[in-house]
Design an enzyme around this catalytic site. Structure first.
Site, mmCIF file in Angstrom:
data_model
loop_
_atom_site.group_PDB
_atom_site.id
_atom_site.type_symbol
_atom_site.label_atom_id
_atom_site.label_comp_id
_atom_site.label_asym_id
_atom_site.label_seq_id
_atom_site.Cartn_x
_atom_site.Cartn_y
_atom_site.Cartn_z
ATOM 1 N N HIS A 56 40.914 -78.561 3.746
ATOM 2 C CA HIS A 56 41.733 -77.856 2.745
ATOM 3 C C HIS A 56 41.092 -78.039 1.383
ATOM 4 C CE1 HIS A 56 46.095 -76.747 1.425
ATOM 5 N NE2 HIS A 56 45.242 -76.454 0.442
ATOM 6 N N HIS A 84 39.758 -75.465 -1.858
ATOM 7 C CA HIS A 84 39.549 -74.149 -2.479
ATOM 8 C C HIS A 84 38.294 -74.241 -3.336
ATOM 9 C CE1 HIS A 84 43.568 -72.695 -1.330
ATOM 10 N NE2 HIS A 84 43.916 -73.971 -1.501
ATOM 11 N N HIS A 113 49.174 -71.540 3.776
ATOM 12 C CA HIS A 113 49.934 -72.506 2.995
ATOM 13 C C HIS A 113 51.422 -72.272 3.282
ATOM 14 C CE1 HIS A 113 46.128 -72.965 1.061
ATOM 15 N NE2 HIS A 113 46.574 -73.599 0.004
ATOM 16 N N GLU A 146 54.764 -76.171 1.024
ATOM 17 C CA GLU A 146 54.314 -76.939 -0.139
ATOM 18 C C GLU A 146 55.454 -76.919 -1.148
ATOM 19 O OE1 GLU A 146 50.729 -77.070 -3.496
ATOM 20 O OE2 GLU A 146 51.092 -75.214 -2.393
ATOM 21 N N ASP A 194 42.149 -80.254 -1.871
ATOM 22 C CA ASP A 194 42.766 -79.029 -2.384
ATOM 23 C C ASP A 194 41.919 -78.402 -3.500
ATOM 24 O OD1 ASP A 194 44.605 -76.997 -2.578
ATOM 25 O OD2 ASP A 194 46.287 -78.240 -3.207
ATOM 26 N N ASP A 195 42.192 -78.778 -4.741
ATOM 27 C CA ASP A 195 41.458 -78.270 -5.915
ATOM 28 C C ASP A 195 41.010 -79.480 -6.742
ATOM 29 O OD1 ASP A 195 42.101 -75.143 -5.925
ATOM 30 O OD2 ASP A 195 43.933 -76.219 -5.390
#
Length: 338
Positions: free
Chosen positions: A19, A21, A198, A201, A279-280
């Protein structure tokens, strides 16, 4: 007192990241470099001012600066450099396989040709092999846009299906349930692509049900709020579905108010196939090992839990059985030595 032996264990532990991005790995230094290369003026005087702008507390505020940052990505070389910067960082964390999301609509809606995006990312994925890293690309749809727009984006991907492992669904979750994209996900499945989304969340457990029962996804991204529904948890466990959980992201976006209350321990206790991901990372304060350490240093997960999470990351990957066997054997060999 910090357990430095556990820190070292996490550092050396072979793992996959499922996961990530790629646009969310754009560090301020690279953003400034690309802006200069492409003659783009940023609304920040320096790297420090840009980092200060990363002080957000919810998903939408994050997305606003995320999309602004993506404006510096204009050429195939930009996407290559973005991806290689992440791959080098992931390799340093002993990530052995990475499955990265990319948001083509963020770029094609700005007039950037799809082939610039996919050529840059896939060339970097090939070069990442020299770092000991295998890579798969996941084409994500932006859920705040229409399903028609998602169909248009999928059509752009069709000539490049040999370079894409699956499709995903990201961006603003609340108000955009998975069922909104039922038809385009059915089309992607018919094309032979893996499916993930997603769900859970910020959205309710009902969104997770929709992702499972309407989209028929192969993997759940986030999934935290599944824990609110014991029947849903039992279903996910029974189906052996993987959850790609992102602790530092959850804390930064206030999905959890306190890392001490993060649900990873409860997920493992209930038998959920949870994994740890970043994630980011440029926006949320850490790459995959930082996410592991955020929990080990609070005493939420120990050595055995780290091993379970690493194994889950391999078994939950969109990989063939032979590659999974190789990576799982690496984990067992590492465990035997430590």
């Amino acid at each position: 007192m910090l357990d430095t032996s556990l820190d070292a264990f996490v550092a050396g532990l072979p793992k996959a990241e499922l996961h990530l991005h790629i646009e969310g790995s754009l560090e301020p230094e690279l953003m400034f470099d690309l802006a200069q290369r492409n003659n783009i003026a940023l609304p920040y005087n320096n790297v420090e001012a840009l980092r200060a702008a990363y002080d957000f507390s919810n998903l939408q505020d994050f997305l606003d600066i995320y999309y602004q940052g993506a404006d510096v990505l204009l050429t195939e070389a930009d996407f290559y450099d973005l991806a290689m910067a992440y791959f080098r960082r992931a390799a340093a964390d002993n990530v052995r396989h990475a499955e990265i999301f990319f948001d083509p609509q963020t770029h094609t809606d700005r007039g950037i040709p799809y082939n610039y995006v996919i050529e840059g990312l896939s060339r970097a994925a090939k070069d990442a092999e020299a770092l000991g890293l295998s890579v798969s690309l996941i084409h994500s749809f932006l859920r705040h846009l229409s399903e028609e727009a998602a169909f248009e984006s999928l059509a752009m991907a069709v000539p490049y299906l040999d370079r894409i492992i699956g499709v995903g669904l990201d961006s603003s979750e609340v108000g955009h349930p998975p069922s909104k994209f039922a038809n385009v996900f059915a089309k992607a499945k018919a094309l032979g692509l893996k499916l993930c989304a997603h769900a859970g969340e910020e959205g309710p457990p009902a969104y997770v049900y929709e992702a499972l029962d309407v989209l028929h996804i192969d993997r759940i991204d986030h999934g935290n709020r599944s824990l609110e529904d014991p029947v849903l948890v039992a279903h996910i466990v029974r189906e052996g579905l993987t959850l790609t959980v992102c602790p530092l992201s959850n804390h930064k976006l206030c999905v959890v108010s306190d890392l001490n209350a993060h649900p990873i321990p409860d997920m493992l206790k209930k038998g959920l196939r949870a994994t740890i991901n970043s994630d980011d990372p440029a926006y949320f304060g850490g790459y995959v090992n930082d996410n592991f350490l955020s929990l080990t240093r609070l005493g939420l997960i120990d050595r055995d839990a780290c091993l379970t999470l690493a194994r889950n990351s391999i078994t939950g990957a969109f990989l063939d059985d032979a590659r999974k066997a190789v990576l799982l054997a690496e984990i067992e060999a590492f465990a035997a030595k430590h």
